[in-house]
Design a protein around this motif. Structure first.
Motif, PDB file in Angstrom:
ATOM      1  N   VAL A  94       0.874  -1.174   0.000  1.00 47.43           N
ATOM      2  CA  VAL A  94       0.000   0.000   0.000  1.00 47.43           C
ATOM      3  C   VAL A  94       0.913   1.226   0.000  1.00 47.43           C
ATOM      4  CG1 VAL A  94      -1.723   1.251   1.378  1.00 47.43           C
ATOM      5  CG2 VAL A  94      -1.798  -1.240   1.277  1.00 47.43           C
ATOM      6  N   VAL A  95       0.782   2.077  -1.043  1.00 51.88           N
ATOM      7  CA  VAL A  95       1.737   3.184  -1.194  1.00 51.88           C
ATOM      8  C   VAL A  95       1.014   4.484  -1.526  1.00 51.88           C
ATOM      9  CG1 VAL A  95       3.881   3.889  -2.311  1.00 51.88           C
ATOM     10  CG2 VAL A  95       3.304   1.477  -2.179  1.00 51.88           C
ATOM     11  N   GLY A  96       1.240   5.497  -0.694  1.00 55.82           N
ATOM     12  CA  GLY A  96       0.612   6.803  -0.900  1.00 55.82           C
ATOM     13  C   GLY A  96       1.317   7.609  -1.980  1.00 55.82           C
ATOM     14  N   PRO A  97       0.688   8.712  -2.421  1.00 56.28           N
ATOM     15  CA  PRO A  97       1.179   9.461  -3.589  1.00 56.28           C
ATOM     16  C   PRO A  97       2.544  10.123  -3.419  1.00 56.28           C
ATOM     17  CG  PRO A  97      -0.944  10.348  -2.827  1.00 56.28           C
ATOM     18  CD  PRO A  97      -0.594   9.223  -1.909  1.00 56.28           C
ATOM     19  N   ASP A  98       3.033  10.264  -2.173  1.00 55.83           N
ATOM     20  CA  ASP A  98       4.342  10.907  -2.002  1.00 55.83           C
ATOM     21  C   ASP A  98       5.460   9.891  -1.758  1.00 55.83           C
ATOM     22  OD1 ASP A  98       3.261  13.377  -2.369  1.00 55.83           O
ATOM     23  OD2 ASP A  98       3.181  13.922  -0.252  1.00 55.83           O
ATOM     24  N   ALA A  99       5.145   8.584  -1.861  1.00 56.94           N
ATOM     25  CA  ALA A  99       6.144   7.574  -1.469  1.00 56.94           C
ATOM     26  C   ALA A  99       6.599   6.693  -2.632  1.00 56.94           C
ATOM     27  CB  ALA A  99       5.562   6.705  -0.346  1.00 56.94           C
ATOM     28  N   LEU A 149       3.242  11.301   3.921  1.00 59.84           N
ATOM     29  CA  LEU A 149       3.074  12.455   3.047  1.00 59.84           C
ATOM     30  C   LEU A 149       4.267  13.368   3.267  1.00 59.84           C
ATOM     31  CD1 LEU A 149      -0.757  13.112   3.406  1.00 59.84           C
ATOM     32  CD2 LEU A 149       0.454  12.315   1.367  1.00 59.84           C
ATOM     33  N   SER A 150       4.596  14.124   2.220  1.00 59.77           N
ATOM     34  CA  SER A 150       5.800  14.949   2.295  1.00 59.77           C
ATOM     35  C   SER A 150       5.430  16.407   2.061  1.00 59.77           C
ATOM     36  CB  SER A 150       6.760  14.471   1.198  1.00 59.77           C
ATOM     37  OG  SER A 150       7.635  15.488   0.829  1.00 59.77           O
ATOM     38  N   ARG A 151       6.225  17.321   2.611  1.00 62.71           N
ATOM     39  CA  ARG A 151       6.007  18.738   2.313  1.00 62.71           C
ATOM     40  C   ARG A 151       6.870  19.179   1.143  1.00 62.71           C
ATOM     41  NH1 ARG A 151       4.013  22.626   6.317  1.00 62.71           N
ATOM     42  NH2 ARG A 151       2.782  21.413   7.777  1.00 62.71           N
ATOM     43  N   GLU A 152       7.797  18.298   0.701  1.00 67.47           N
ATOM     44  CA  GLU A 152       8.744  18.698  -0.351  1.00 67.47           C
ATOM     45  C   GLU A 152       8.600  17.922  -1.658  1.00 67.47           C
ATOM     46  OE1 GLU A 152      10.537  18.010   2.800  1.00 67.47           O
ATOM     47  OE2 GLU A 152      10.142  20.098   3.311  1.00 67.47           O
ATOM     48  N   GLU A 153       8.186  16.660  -1.570  1.00 69.19           N
ATOM     49  CA  GLU A 153       8.273  15.802  -2.765  1.00 69.19           C
ATOM     50  C   GLU A 153       7.470  16.372  -3.938  1.00 69.19           C
ATOM     51  OE1 GLU A 153       9.672  13.878  -4.915  1.00 69.19           O
ATOM     52  OE2 GLU A 153       9.831  12.168  -3.543  1.00 69.19           O
ATOM     53  N   THR A 154       8.152  16.606  -5.071  1.00 70.30           N
ATOM     54  CA  THR A 154       7.447  16.995  -6.297  1.00 70.30           C
ATOM     55  C   THR A 154       7.885  16.113  -7.477  1.00 70.30           C
ATOM     56  OG1 THR A 154       9.123  18.638  -6.872  1.00 70.30           O
ATOM     57  CG2 THR A 154       7.225  19.441  -5.624  1.00 70.30           C
ATOM     58  N   TYR A 155       8.755  15.159  -7.228  1.00 71.46           N
ATOM     59  CA  TYR A 155       9.301  14.269  -8.263  1.00 71.46           C
ATOM     60  C   TYR A 155       9.907  15.088  -9.411  1.00 71.46           C
ATOM     61  CZ  TYR A 155       6.476  10.761  -5.788  1.00 71.46           C
ATOM     62  OH  TYR A 155       5.920   9.947  -4.842  1.00 71.46           O
ATOM     63  N   ALA A 156      10.391  16.301  -9.072  1.00 67.33           N
ATOM     64  CA  ALA A 156      10.858  17.228 -10.110  1.00 67.33           C
ATOM     65  C   ALA A 156      11.971  16.627 -10.954  1.00 67.33           C
ATOM     66  CB  ALA A 156      11.343  18.521  -9.472  1.00 67.33           C
ATOM     67  N   ASP A 157      12.807  15.785 -10.348  1.00 68.75           N
ATOM     68  CA  ASP A 157      13.970  15.254 -11.064  1.00 68.75           C
ATOM     69  C   ASP A 157      13.653  13.986 -11.839  1.00 68.75           C
ATOM     70  OD1 ASP A 157      13.481  14.118  -8.498  1.00 68.75           O
ATOM     71  OD2 ASP A 157      15.346  13.003  -8.717  1.00 68.75           O
TER      72      ASP A 157
END
Ligand code: SAM
Ligand code: SF4
Length: 494
Positions: A128-133, A155-163
């Motif tokens: 089970v994996v949430g959208p920020d993991a 949940l993360s305050r930073e994760e944007t998968y920008a890279d």
């Protein structure tokens, strides 16, 4: 049943679509099957997931019976979206019985909402994996391989998968979604999104522009910038340094924005739109979703300034009544919304507008429902997504208000607005007859390979006979000769 008028951002025909991509060279001998539900953000996230696992050597398959790993990327927005996923999981049981080593994973909003409880409720599920993991997926799969169940719903305050450069799944090579932000800080009382997708954070503007430029260089001709509330996009170079190994090779020599703006300062949504529009005049730019409380005249003037920023705004009203908007916690009222519509009409006269409407929210009277109907008369929307209110556990509305409108009343109100919307969609379509539309050819029409299909600037689907002189990915001028309530039909003119 929710009734939808089709559009790209929540495309009913794509619900449950399985994604496949070309093998990338590395192969670990295992096959991934991934299917997605819900909004465009989820479809875009599945591309990030596939990218992370392709790096580890997974190949994709379109047949879950052949898969070693099955992922289902889920939506929690209404109860029926969750019921759909539960039913789908039952269909995977046979495959798992035949191949007990198979890993079954639930990703996305339902995973976040139900967390480890999912493992108790659905014995079939291993992970089970949430959208920020999603970066943790390779480890989680290893954990399952070693005989344990695995959960990561942080949940993360930073994760944007920008890279992470997303692989494009089931792509036509012409239009792509580009995620510009994640999460949502609005607390609309009916909505589960702030709980399932966490705090709002904006992605590095350089990485957005670099991704759009890369798409353009690969032949893509349309990008849709995605966020729950794009108008509150805000990023500054000091706030979120790009992670090591980012795709932003352009960053070092790009100290100013392509728009000439100084990127030492913060970038707002209007600035970002302009930066993406300047990638090439041949690249169409769309975006979704705008919030009525935040959409600024600056954004509208930016749309008006660039021919390649499409004249189409999705501006969800939810209700036309100020008391209902107040208890929905939308933070605008009927007059404010109408003022924003007037501003759009004034600054971008040719702009198509679509919306979302919820019927039968807690305590809504017939008169209040009627205000939604008269709002439709005021705006004459080009499209609308229309929903019956569905109470979601944990939301403010679920805690504060009783879901007291009987099902048949919700349904009657929904049917009324659906009928009204069909009239206005047809009216908007009819108004295009005789006009020339610039269409980006997306491919053959679903019904015949003698016809091409593509979208007009205002996002209407246009069908017209194939001409040898033009290929998908090119723009053509099409004169509209007739319409249905959802499609313009015409022929190419020079
Ligand atoms: N962020 C966008 C906004 O604020 O307009 C949309 C987010 S949501 C994924 C898409 C739409 O689902 C909402 O605009 C709303 O109309 C609808 N929706 C959300 N929660 C709902 C609920 N509990 N019941 C019925 N419809 C709901
Ligand atoms: Fe939900 Fe409101 Fe955020 Fe849209 S703006 S995702 S409706 S909380």
């Amino acid at each position: 049943m929710d009734l939808l008028i089709p559009d790209k951002v929540h495309d009913e025909s794509r619900q449950g679509e399985a994604f496949v991509l070309e093998p990338v060279g590395k192969h670990n001998g295992r096959k991934l099957y991934i299917e997605s539900y819900g909004c465009a953000m989820n479809f875009s996230d599945s591309e990030i997931v596939a990218s992370i696992l392709a790096e580890k050597g997974f190949e994709t398959t379109s047949d879950f019976n052949n898969a070693d790993v099955i992922f289902i990327n889920t939506c929690s927005i209404r109860e029926n979206a969750e019921v759909r996923v539960r039913n789908r999981l039952k269909e995977f049981a046979g495959a798992k019985f035949r191949n007990p080593g198979m890993v079954i994973g639930v990703l996305g909003c339902m995973a976040e909402r139900l967390k480890a409880k999912f493992l108790e409720e659905e014995k079939l599920v291993d992970v089970v994996v949430g959208p920020d993991a999603y970066r943790d997926l390779p480890n989680l799969i290893e954990q399952v391989d070693s005989g344990q169940k695995a959960v990561n719903v942080l949940l993360s305050r930073e994760e944007t998968y920008a890279d992470i450069s997303p692989v494009r799944l089931n792509s036509n090579g012409i239009n792509a979604f580009v995620s510009i932000m994640r999460g949502c800080d609005n607390m609309c009382s009916f909505c589960v999104v702030p709980f399932t997708r966490g705090r709002e954070r904006s992605r590095d503007a350089y990485s957005v522009v670099a991704e759009c430029k890369d798409l353009f260089d690969k032949g893509y001709r349309e990008v849709t910038l995605l966020g729950q509330n794009v108008d509150s996009y805000k990023w500054s170079p000091t706030q979120q340094p790009s992670p090591e190994g980012s795709v932003l090779e352009t960053k070092a020599d790009q100290k100013v924005s392509p728009a000439g703006g100084d990127l030492e300062g913060a970038v707002n949504f209007a600035n970002l739109l302009e930066m993406v529009a300047l990638v090439s005049p041949e690249l169409r730019v769309r975006f979704s979703t705008s919030h009525p409380k935040d959409i600024t005249d600056e954004v509208l003037y930016t749309i008006a300034k660039y021919d390649n920023i499409c004249n189409y705004i999705h501006l969800p009203v939810q209700s036309g009544n100020s008391r209902i908007l107040d208890i929905m916690n939308r933070t605008y009222d009927r007059e404010w919304y109408m003022n924003r519509i007037d501003a759009i009409r004034r600054i971008i006269p040719n702009c198509a507008i679509s919306t979302d409407i919820i019927t039968g929210f807690c305590t809504e009277t017939n008169e209040e429902h009627n205000d939604s109907v008269t709002m439709m008369d005021y705006v004459k929307y080009d499209f609308a997504y229309m929903f019956k209110y569905s109470e979601r556990p944990g939301t403010l509305a679920a805690k504060r208000y009783e879901d007291d409108i009987p099902e048949e009343v919700k349904q009657r109100r929904l049917s009324q607005i659906v009928a009204k919307q069909q009239e206005y969609s047809f009216y908007r379509m009819q108004a295009r007859i005789g006009k020339i539309e610039k269409v980006l050819i997306e491919g053959f029409s679903k019904k015949s390979d003698k016809d091409y299909c593509g979208r007009s600037d205002q996002n209407a689907m246009v069908i017209f006979p194939v001409s040898e002189a033009y290929k998908p990915g090119q723009y053509v001028n099409v004169v509209v000769e007739r319409t249905t309530s959802a499609t313009l039909i015409g022929r190419i003119v020079d």
